[in-house]
Design a protein around this motif. Structure first.
Motif, short mmCIF file in Angstrom:
data_model
loop_
_atom_site.label_atom_id
_atom_site.label_comp_id
_atom_site.label_asym_id
_atom_site.label_seq_id
_atom_site.Cartn_x
_atom_site.Cartn_y
_atom_site.Cartn_z
N VAL A 85 0.84 -1.19 0.00
CA VAL A 85 0.00 0.00 0.00
C VAL A 85 0.88 1.25 0.00
N THR A 86 0.75 2.07 -1.03
CA THR A 86 1.46 3.35 -1.08
C THR A 86 0.45 4.48 -0.98
N GLY A 87 0.90 5.60 -0.46
CA GLY A 87 0.03 6.76 -0.36
C GLY A 87 -0.67 6.83 0.98
N GLU A 88 -1.94 7.20 0.95
CA GLU A 88 -2.70 7.46 2.16
C GLU A 88 -3.93 6.56 2.24
N ILE A 89 -4.14 5.98 3.42
CA ILE A 89 -5.36 5.20 3.67
C ILE A 89 -6.24 6.06 4.56
N ASP A 90 -7.33 6.54 4.01
CA ASP A 90 -8.27 7.36 4.78
C ASP A 90 -9.69 7.04 4.33
N MET A 91 -10.64 7.84 4.76
CA MET A 91 -12.04 7.53 4.46
C MET A 91 -12.34 7.52 2.96
N TYR A 92 -11.53 8.20 2.17
CA TYR A 92 -11.76 8.23 0.73
C TYR A 92 -11.15 7.04 0.02
N THR A 93 -9.99 6.58 0.52
CA THR A 93 -9.26 5.53 -0.18
C THR A 93 -9.40 4.15 0.45
N ALA A 94 -9.82 4.08 1.71
CA ALA A 94 -9.91 2.80 2.42
C ALA A 94 -10.80 1.77 1.69
N PRO A 95 -11.91 2.18 1.06
CA PRO A 95 -12.73 1.18 0.36
C PRO A 95 -11.96 0.42 -0.71
N LYS A 96 -10.98 1.05 -1.32
CA LYS A 96 -10.17 0.38 -2.35
C LYS A 96 -9.37 -0.77 -1.73
N LEU A 97 -8.80 -0.54 -0.55
CA LEU A 97 -8.06 -1.60 0.15
C LEU A 97 -9.01 -2.69 0.62
N ARG A 98 -10.15 -2.29 1.16
CA ARG A 98 -11.15 -3.27 1.62
C ARG A 98 -11.57 -4.18 0.47
N SER B 206 -8.23 6.43 11.12
CA SER B 206 -9.04 5.42 11.81
C SER B 206 -9.83 4.55 10.83
N THR B 207 -10.20 5.11 9.69
CA THR B 207 -10.91 4.31 8.69
C THR B 207 -10.01 3.20 8.16
N GLY B 208 -8.76 3.54 7.92
CA GLY B 208 -7.79 2.55 7.46
C GLY B 208 -7.55 1.48 8.51
N LEU B 209 -7.47 1.89 9.78
CA LEU B 209 -7.30 0.91 10.85
C LEU B 209 -8.50 -0.02 10.91
N GLY B 210 -9.68 0.53 10.69
CA GLY B 210 -10.89 -0.29 10.65
C GLY B 210 -10.86 -1.31 9.53
N VAL B 211 -10.31 -0.94 8.39
CA VAL B 211 -10.18 -1.88 7.27
C VAL B 211 -9.26 -3.03 7.66
N LEU B 212 -8.17 -2.72 8.37
CA LEU B 212 -7.25 -3.78 8.80
C LEU B 212 -7.95 -4.76 9.74
#
Length: 119
Positions: free
Chosen positions: A29-42, A68-74
Motif C-alpha cells: 500500500v502506497t500513499g494514504e489510507i483514509d475515508m476516501y481511499t480505504a474502500p479500495k483496500l477493503r 481510523s478508517t484505514g485501521l478499521g479496514v485492517l
C-alpha cells in the motif's frame, strides 16, 4: 493545500500492488489510507478472499498516512480472513505507521511483522 500540479490534489492517492511471497498474497500500500481511499483496500482484500486466497499480508511499509478508517479496514480484513480459516499479517517497517499501531493497541490485535513470512 500546498503543492503544484498533481501535488495538492483534492483526493488523496492510494496505490495498491499485488505480489506473492510464499503462500501469502501481498498487498503493498502506497500513499494514504483514509475515508476516501480505504474502500479500495477493503475491496482488494475482499477480492482475494473470494478467490480463495486466505493468507494475506498487507504491507504498510511504503504507506504515508493511515487514519481510523484505514485501521478499521485492517481489523475487518483480519476478521474476514480468520472467519474463513485464513490469516492476515500486517507488514510494517515504517516507524510512523508502526507507532500508530502501537499507540492504538492494534499491535496486540493484529499480527504485525517487519517482513512478510517466508521472505
Amino acid at each position: 493545500m500546498r503543492g503544484t500540479s498533481g501535488d495538492g490534489a483534492a483526493e488523496p492517492e492510494l496505490g495498491l500492488s499485488l505480489s506473492d511471497v510464499g503462500e501469502y498474497a501481498v498487498i503493498s500500500v502506497t500513499g494514504e489510507i483514509d475515508m476516501y481511499t480505504a474502500p479500495k483496500l477493503r475491496e482488494a482484500v475482499r477480492q482475494l478472499s473470494s478467490e480463495g486466497r486466505m493468507r494475506v499480508a498487507i504491507d504498510l511499509t511504503p504507506t504515508e498516512f493511515c487514519d481510523s478508517t484505514g485501521l478499521g479496514v485492517l481489523i475487518g480484513a483480519r476478521r474476514r480472513l480468520s472467519d474463513s480459516g485464513g490469516s492476515l499479517v500486517v507488514v510494517c517497517a515504517n516507524p510512523r505507521i508502526r507507532k500508530l499501531l502501537d499507540l492504538t493497541g492494534l499491535d496486540k490485535v493484529l499480527d504485525v511483522r517487519e517482513t512478510v513470512p517466508g521472505e
